[in-house]
Every structure is written in structure tokens, then in C-alpha cells.
Write a protein that holds these residues in place. Structure first.
Motif, mmCIF file in Angstrom:
data_model
loop_
_atom_site.group_PDB
_atom_site.id
_atom_site.type_symbol
_atom_site.label_atom_id
_atom_site.label_comp_id
_atom_site.label_asym_id
_atom_site.label_seq_id
_atom_site.Cartn_x
_atom_site.Cartn_y
_atom_site.Cartn_z
ATOM 1 N N ALA A 127 0.709 -1.184 -0.107
ATOM 2 C CA ALA A 127 -0.024 0.028 -0.180
ATOM 3 C C ALA A 127 0.960 1.359 -0.073
ATOM 4 O O ALA A 127 1.955 1.263 0.480
ATOM 5 N N LEU A 128 0.432 2.173 -0.791
ATOM 6 C CA LEU A 128 1.072 3.718 -0.665
ATOM 7 C C LEU A 128 0.212 4.576 -0.125
ATOM 8 O O LEU A 128 -0.976 4.638 -0.263
ATOM 9 N N GLY A 129 0.834 5.434 0.783
ATOM 10 C CA GLY A 129 0.216 6.455 1.615
ATOM 11 C C GLY A 129 0.331 7.667 0.450
ATOM 12 O O GLY A 129 1.606 8.249 0.240
ATOM 13 N N VAL A 130 -0.396 8.370 -0.201
ATOM 14 C CA VAL A 130 -0.465 9.599 -0.990
ATOM 15 C C VAL A 130 -0.811 10.693 -0.276
ATOM 16 O O VAL A 130 -2.380 10.734 0.030
ATOM 17 N N ALA A 131 -0.107 11.752 -0.229
ATOM 18 C CA ALA A 131 -0.471 12.943 0.226
ATOM 19 C C ALA A 131 -0.322 14.264 -0.742
ATOM 20 O O ALA A 131 0.490 14.181 -1.556
ATOM 21 N N VAL A 132 -1.645 15.027 -1.016
ATOM 22 C CA VAL A 132 -1.828 16.077 -1.836
ATOM 23 C C VAL A 132 -1.852 17.487 -1.020
ATOM 24 O O VAL A 132 -2.635 17.452 0.017
ATOM 25 N N ASP A 133 -1.628 18.595 -1.443
ATOM 26 C CA ASP A 133 -1.880 19.806 -0.886
ATOM 27 C C ASP A 133 -2.231 20.507 -1.959
ATOM 28 O O ASP A 133 -2.554 19.921 -3.066
ATOM 29 N N ASP A 134 -2.637 21.864 -1.652
ATOM 30 C CA ASP A 134 -2.904 22.612 -2.885
ATOM 31 C C ASP A 134 -2.217 22.817 -4.175
ATOM 32 O O ASP A 134 -2.632 23.293 -5.215
ATOM 33 N N ALA A 135 -0.868 22.399 -4.056
ATOM 34 C CA ALA A 135 -0.035 22.623 -5.188
ATOM 35 C C ALA A 135 0.119 21.237 -6.066
ATOM 36 O O ALA A 135 0.334 21.166 -7.178
ATOM 37 N N GLY A 136 -0.014 20.055 -5.434
ATOM 38 C CA GLY A 136 0.210 18.534 -6.134
ATOM 39 C C GLY A 136 0.543 17.673 -4.957
ATOM 40 O O GLY A 136 0.387 17.839 -3.863
ATOM 41 N N CYS A 151 2.580 15.900 -2.363
ATOM 42 C CA CYS A 151 3.574 16.439 -1.631
ATOM 43 C C CYS A 151 4.448 15.043 -0.926
ATOM 44 O O CYS A 151 5.291 15.548 -0.001
ATOM 45 N N ARG A 152 3.808 13.846 -0.835
ATOM 46 C CA ARG A 152 4.443 12.922 -0.162
ATOM 47 C C ARG A 152 3.599 11.415 -0.593
ATOM 48 O O ARG A 152 2.795 11.641 -0.619
ATOM 49 N N ILE A 153 4.606 10.794 -0.514
ATOM 50 C CA ILE A 153 4.432 9.138 -0.960
ATOM 51 C C ILE A 153 4.945 8.326 0.185
ATOM 52 O O ILE A 153 6.302 8.773 0.379
ATOM 53 N N ARG A 154 4.474 7.525 0.816
ATOM 54 C CA ARG A 154 4.923 6.666 1.782
ATOM 55 C C ARG A 154 4.594 5.188 1.650
ATOM 56 O O ARG A 154 3.365 5.224 1.485
ATOM 57 N N PHE A 155 5.481 4.443 1.758
ATOM 58 C CA PHE A 155 5.380 3.042 1.758
ATOM 59 C C PHE A 155 4.602 2.410 2.818
ATOM 60 O O PHE A 155 4.846 2.800 4.042
ATOM 61 N N GLY A 156 4.168 1.365 2.462
ATOM 62 C CA GLY A 156 3.195 0.585 3.689
ATOM 63 C C GLY A 156 2.029 1.360 3.748
ATOM 64 O O GLY A 156 1.297 0.901 4.855
ATOM 65 N N GLY A 157 1.445 2.318 3.159
ATOM 66 C CA GLY A 157 0.143 2.884 3.417
ATOM 67 C C GLY A 157 -0.185 3.803 4.544
ATOM 68 O O GLY A 157 -1.188 4.291 4.873
ATOM 69 N N ALA A 158 0.925 3.964 5.328
ATOM 70 C CA ALA A 158 0.756 4.944 6.551
ATOM 71 C C ALA A 158 0.370 6.150 6.322
ATOM 72 O O ALA A 158 1.076 6.808 4.989
ATOM 73 N N PRO A 159 -0.530 6.915 6.783
ATOM 74 C CA PRO A 159 -1.047 8.180 6.615
ATOM 75 C C PRO A 159 0.191 9.160 6.431
ATOM 76 O O PRO A 159 0.937 9.349 7.525
ATOM 77 N N PRO A 160 0.610 9.845 5.284
ATOM 78 C CA PRO A 160 1.453 10.598 5.162
ATOM 79 C C PRO A 160 1.338 11.809 6.133
ATOM 80 O O PRO A 160 0.315 12.320 6.580
ATOM 81 N N ASP A 161 2.538 12.430 6.911
ATOM 82 C CA ASP A 161 2.446 13.420 7.912
ATOM 83 C C ASP A 161 2.067 14.908 7.412
ATOM 84 O O ASP A 161 2.112 15.792 8.049
ATOM 85 N N ARG A 162 1.930 15.120 5.951
ATOM 86 C CA ARG A 162 1.871 16.408 5.778
ATOM 87 C C ARG A 162 0.491 16.591 4.800
ATOM 88 O O ARG A 162 0.257 17.475 4.024
ATOM 89 N N ALA A 163 -0.384 15.536 5.095
ATOM 90 C CA ALA A 163 -1.692 15.721 4.305
ATOM 91 C C ALA A 163 -2.490 17.046 4.543
ATOM 92 O O ALA A 163 -2.518 17.394 5.925
ATOM 93 N N VAL A 164 -3.010 17.687 3.707
ATOM 94 C CA VAL A 164 -3.814 18.671 3.798
ATOM 95 C C VAL A 164 -5.087 18.490 3.038
ATOM 96 O O VAL A 164 -4.928 17.551 2.232
#
Length: 157
Positions: free
Chosen positions: A7-16, A18-31
Motif C-alpha cells: 500500500a502507498l500513502g499518498v498526500a497532496v496539498d493545494d499545489a500537488g 507532497c508525499r508518498i509513503r510506503f506501507g500505506g501509513a498516512p503521510p504526515d503532511r496531508a492537507v
């Protein structure tokens, strides 16, 4: 999202992205993301893992990093699909030919793996070394790209 490398944790912000994390853990910068950016990112990643896409067009929002790290990440981003570079080649490309180890550290700190393809960087002898997501993931990604490249070149895909 689910992928062949776990699983991949994918985070985006208003620009695009911002983070992909292996293991599906929630990225720490999700907006609170614009839904269309997250959907586009998920679609492009899904198509990449299915061997249908060899480039990414989703916008990126690269957080942090020293000037050196950001220069390394820019070099990683332009490594062509299914090609590899050595840590030394990346070091030379950013104007620091003796900084191969520092390139390895920058690769490990890459906030957007897969899309910023740090998996395409190998040791001077061509061996798979130093991947923050685990060498087994690096191997899977490189094998996927090699297979897709061969299928496209020989009209098999």
C-alpha cells in the motif's frame, strides 16, 4: 492506494503531490486536498503499476530539503523510464562529483518516491543498494520498468 509494492500513502496539498509513503501509513503532511489532484495522482500511479504509463504529469509540491537535496531530486526526476544512473553520476550532474554518499542520503530523504524515481539509482557496480523503501521494492520497480520497456520496444504490450 494498493500497489504491487504494498500500500502507498499518498498526500497532496493545494499545489500537488507532497508525499508518498510506503506501507500505506498516512503521510504526515496531508492537507485537505483538492479531490481532482488526488484522483489524478491515484490514476497515474495505478496506470504506472499496470505498465500503461511511463511518465507522470500530476503536479508535485516538493516539501523541504536542503539545496543539495533539491538538486538531487531534480536530477532523479529526469532519469528516463527504465534507465538507471549511479550515485556518482547523479553527484557529478549536480556539480558535486565527490558526493555520491550524500546523493544516497538525498535519495533516502526523497519525499515522493516512485514519481521522483530514486529507485533508478544504483551502485557504481550496477548493484541494487540503498533504497529507503527496501531493496525488494526497488527490484520490483526496476523489473516492472524493464518488462514494460521490452514489451513496448518489441510490440508485445
Amino acid at each position: 492506494m494498493q500497489a504491487p509494492i504494498d500500500a502507498l500513502g499518498v498526500a497532496v496539498d493545494d499545489a500537488g503531490i507532497c508525499r508518498i509513503r510506503f506501507g500505506g501509513a498516512p503521510p504526515d503532511r496531508a492537507v485537505s486536498p483538492p479531490d481532482e489532484v488526488l484522483e489524478r495522482a491515484t490514476d497515474e500511479l495505478t496506470r504506472y503499476f499496470a505498465g500503461e504509463a511511463v511518465t507522470f504529469t500530476v503536479p508535485l509540491s516538493v516539501p523541504g530539503g536542503s539545496p543539495f537535496e533539491r538538486a538531487v531530486w531534480r536530477q532523479l526526476y529526469v532519469i528516463p523510464y527504465a534507465e538507471m544512473r549511479t550515485y556518482g553520476q547523479i553527484a557529478a550532474a549536480v556539480g558535486e562529483p565527490d558526493a555520491a554518499r550524500a546523493v544516497g542520503t538525498a535519495c533516502n530523504r526523497n519525499p515522493i518516491p516512485v514519481i521522483i524515481p530514486c529507485h533508478r539509482v544504483v551502485g557504481a557496480d550496477g548493484k541494487l543498494v540503498g533504497f529507503g523503501g527496501g531493496l525488494w521494492r526497488k527490484k520490483v520497480l526496476l523489473e516492472l520498468e524493464a518488462r514494460v520497456r521490452i514489451e513496448r520496444e518489441f510490440g508485445l504490450g
